[in-house]
Design a protein around this motif. Sequence first.
Motif, PDB file in Angstrom:
ATOM      1  N   PRO A  43       0.799  -1.234   0.000  1.00 36.77           N
ATOM      2  CA  PRO A  43       0.000   0.000   0.000  1.00 36.77           C
ATOM      3  C   PRO A  43       0.825   1.274   0.000  1.00 36.77           C
ATOM      4  CG  PRO A  43      -0.153  -1.144   2.122  1.00 36.77           C
ATOM      5  CD  PRO A  43       0.523  -2.083   1.180  1.00 36.77           C
ATOM      6  N   ALA A  44       2.086   1.192   0.418  1.00 38.65           N
ATOM      7  CA  ALA A  44       2.925   2.397   0.478  1.00 38.65           C
ATOM      8  C   ALA A  44       3.148   3.007  -0.905  1.00 38.65           C
ATOM      9  CB  ALA A  44       4.263   2.074   1.133  1.00 38.65           C
ATOM     10  N   HIS A  45       3.076   2.182  -1.957  1.00 39.17           N
ATOM     11  CA  HIS A  45       3.316   2.688  -3.301  1.00 39.17           C
ATOM     12  C   HIS A  45       2.044   2.698  -4.157  1.00 39.17           C
ATOM     13  CE1 HIS A  45       7.485   1.383  -2.115  1.00 39.17           C
ATOM     14  NE2 HIS A  45       7.694   2.622  -2.524  1.00 39.17           N
ATOM     15  N   LYS A  46       0.921   2.822  -3.491  1.00 38.06           N
ATOM     16  CA  LYS A  46      -0.383   2.813  -4.161  1.00 38.06           C
ATOM     17  C   LYS A  46      -0.453   3.834  -5.290  1.00 38.06           C
ATOM     18  CE  LYS A  46      -5.282   3.717  -3.192  1.00 38.06           C
ATOM     19  NZ  LYS A  46      -6.280   3.996  -2.113  1.00 38.06           N
ATOM     20  N   GLU A  47       0.002   5.041  -5.029  1.00 35.21           N
ATOM     21  CA  GLU A  47      -0.101   6.103  -6.042  1.00 35.21           C
ATOM     22  C   GLU A  47       0.754   5.794  -7.265  1.00 35.21           C
ATOM     23  OE1 GLU A  47       0.675   9.914  -4.371  1.00 35.21           O
ATOM     24  OE2 GLU A  47      -1.011   9.823  -2.964  1.00 35.21           O
ATOM     25  N   ASP A  48       1.917   5.222  -7.050  1.00 35.48           N
ATOM     26  CA  ASP A  48       2.783   4.870  -8.174  1.00 35.48           C
ATOM     27  C   ASP A  48       2.144   3.783  -9.031  1.00 35.48           C
ATOM     28  OD1 ASP A  48       4.668   6.714  -7.463  1.00 35.48           O
ATOM     29  OD2 ASP A  48       5.974   5.275  -6.444  1.00 35.48           O
ATOM     30  N   TYR A  49       1.533   2.796  -8.384  1.00 29.55           N
ATOM     31  CA  TYR A  49       0.896   1.726  -9.139  1.00 29.55           C
ATOM     32  C   TYR A  49      -0.265   2.279  -9.979  1.00 29.55           C
ATOM     33  CZ  TYR A  49       3.566  -1.323  -6.033  1.00 29.55           C
ATOM     34  OH  TYR A  49       4.583  -1.947  -5.343  1.00 29.55           O
ATOM     35  N   ARG A  50      -1.009   3.179  -9.399  1.00 27.53           N
ATOM     36  CA  ARG A  50      -2.111   3.790 -10.143  1.00 27.53           C
ATOM     37  C   ARG A  50      -1.592   4.613 -11.323  1.00 27.53           C
ATOM     38  NH1 ARG A  50      -6.656   2.096 -11.039  1.00 27.53           N
ATOM     39  NH2 ARG A  50      -5.907   2.462 -13.152  1.00 27.53           N
ATOM     40  N   LYS A  51      -0.541   5.354 -11.099  1.00 21.22           N
ATOM     41  CA  LYS A  51       0.047   6.178 -12.159  1.00 21.22           C
ATOM     42  C   LYS A  51       0.586   5.309 -13.287  1.00 21.22           C
ATOM     43  CE  LYS A  51       3.643   9.672 -12.928  1.00 21.22           C
ATOM     44  NZ  LYS A  51       4.722  10.469 -12.270  1.00 21.22           N
ATOM     45  N   ASN A  52       1.310   4.254 -12.925  1.00 20.40           N
ATOM     46  CA  ASN A  52       1.861   3.358 -13.946  1.00 20.40           C
ATOM     47  C   ASN A  52       0.754   2.674 -14.738  1.00 20.40           C
ATOM     48  OD1 ASN A  52       4.432   3.971 -13.026  1.00 20.40           O
ATOM     49  ND2 ASN A  52       4.630   2.116 -11.790  1.00 20.40           N
ATOM     50  N   ALA A  53      -0.282   2.251 -14.016  1.00 18.75           N
ATOM     51  CA  ALA A  53      -1.402   1.590 -14.681  1.00 18.75           C
ATOM     52  C   ALA A  53      -2.092   2.532 -15.649  1.00 18.75           C
ATOM     53  CB  ALA A  53      -2.396   1.069 -13.638  1.00 18.75           C
ATOM     54  N   ASP A  54      -2.321   3.754 -15.230  1.00 17.34           N
ATOM     55  CA  ASP A  54      -2.989   4.727 -16.106  1.00 17.34           C
ATOM     56  C   ASP A  54      -2.181   4.979 -17.371  1.00 17.34           C
ATOM     57  OD1 ASP A  54      -5.092   4.960 -14.351  1.00 17.34           O
ATOM     58  OD2 ASP A  54      -4.379   6.828 -13.433  1.00 17.34           O
ATOM     59  N   ALA A  55      -0.866   5.042 -17.226  1.00 19.06           N
ATOM     60  CA  ALA A  55      -0.007   5.265 -18.395  1.00 19.06           C
ATOM     61  C   ALA A  55      -0.094   4.094 -19.365  1.00 19.06           C
ATOM     62  CB  ALA A  55       1.441   5.483 -17.945  1.00 19.06           C
ATOM     63  N   TYR A  56      -0.089   2.880 -18.845  1.00 22.15           N
ATOM     64  CA  TYR A  56      -0.150   1.706 -19.722  1.00 22.15           C
ATOM     65  C   TYR A  56      -1.545   1.540 -20.316  1.00 22.15           C
ATOM     66  CZ  TYR A  56       1.077  -2.881 -21.519  1.00 22.15           C
ATOM     67  OH  TYR A  56       1.325  -3.948 -22.352  1.00 22.15           O
ATOM     68  N   ILE A  57      -2.571   1.814 -19.528  1.00 18.72           N
ATOM     69  CA  ILE A  57      -3.935   1.761 -20.056  1.00 18.72           C
ATOM     70  C   ILE A  57      -4.111   2.752 -21.194  1.00 18.72           C
ATOM     71  CG2 ILE A  57      -6.330   2.350 -19.478  1.00 18.72           C
ATOM     72  CD1 ILE A  57      -5.871   0.956 -16.774  1.00 18.72           C
ATOM     73  N   GLY A  58      -3.436   3.897 -21.105  1.00 19.77           N
ATOM     74  CA  GLY A  58      -3.474   4.857 -22.206  1.00 19.77           C
ATOM     75  C   GLY A  58      -2.940   4.245 -23.492  1.00 19.77           C
ATOM     76  N   LYS A  59      -1.878   3.447 -23.378  1.00 16.47           N
ATOM     77  CA  LYS A  59      -1.318   2.768 -24.550  1.00 16.47           C
ATOM     78  C   LYS A  59      -2.277   1.707 -25.077  1.00 16.47           C
ATOM     79  CE  LYS A  59       3.513   3.449 -23.139  1.00 16.47           C
ATOM     80  NZ  LYS A  59       4.786   2.771 -22.793  1.00 16.47           N
ATOM     81  N   LEU A  60      -2.948   1.013 -24.167  1.00 15.56           N
ATOM     82  CA  LEU A  60      -3.909  -0.009 -24.584  1.00 15.56           C
ATOM     83  C   LEU A  60      -5.125   0.621 -25.265  1.00 15.56           C
ATOM     84  CD1 LEU A  60      -3.851  -2.404 -21.489  1.00 15.56           C
ATOM     85  CD2 LEU A  60      -2.738  -2.733 -23.705  1.00 15.56           C
TER      86      LEU A  60
END
Length: 321
Positions: free
Chosen positions: A176-193
Amino acid sequence: MKKIWVTKSLAFTVLSAALLSGCASNTASSDGKLNVVTSFYPMYEFTKQVAGDHANVISLVPSGSEPHDWEPSAKDMTQLKNANLFVYNGIVEGWAEQALKSTENKNRVVVEAIKGIELMEGLPEDEHAEDHKEEDKDHKEEAHGDEILDPHVWLTPVLAQKEIEAIVIGLTQADPAHKEDYRKNADAYIGKLKALDESFKTGLKNVKRKEFVTQHAAFGYLAKEYGLTQVPIAGLSPEEEPAPDKMAEIIKFAKDNNVQTIFFETLVDPKVANTIAKEVGAKTDVLNPLEGLTDDEKKKNLDYIGVMTNNLEALKKALNE
């Protein structure tokens, strides 16, 4: 959820017995990163994209291996036991449920990425296929009456996004400490998808034909998403060899519809596709189900986006002939 594949041998459960006597690792690796184990290539790629620098991500099924009949070794079971997070697709990994039970770790987070996605009914394997083995008969009664579901959701960028979301939840639960990073990374990759999805929509919108012949029934979700029809030589298992009447049916379809391309895949012997192509005077080309990368694909630095882009170009070419 009903499963369609049963591992051909559960010998690995014996290998896991020694593991059960030890204590699972409940902490991150020595470098402070999560230990994340994934099942096969799409799960590895999706998880790696979301995890970024916060996890050491490995795939149990090695590159170049076809995952449907793969089984874990003792080393694999140890890695699974010590994982902070395990990500698998579901259905493809017939070994996963037993392996998780045999490597119990109350602190391990498990993500079945396919969970919650509405699944299509799959095509059954040909019960009269020439390579129908005695051990398959042993499982017939066990599988009888089970609904056969198609697991190949990763082959459409739209459903791949849903698997990404499941992985975000798992990583956040494990770390949970890196929740924001995981969300940010996911959003960036979802943009590519999403961009990839738009390319498929645009590229396949006005093709001359809608049907394509492929080696096994892996592309049902992709076909449904973009208004196409897959005509599979084999069912959901890529190792299946069709019976003579099925071969004749595919050959007749290809001739009647002037099919110019028969698609094969990289990790399975293409002899059946080659036979049909020769019979109808067609050529062959790759339509990659992305169940693993070959050494050549790795050398070319291909990844999910790259291979799917190649799939799109192959489809556009074949469907406009």
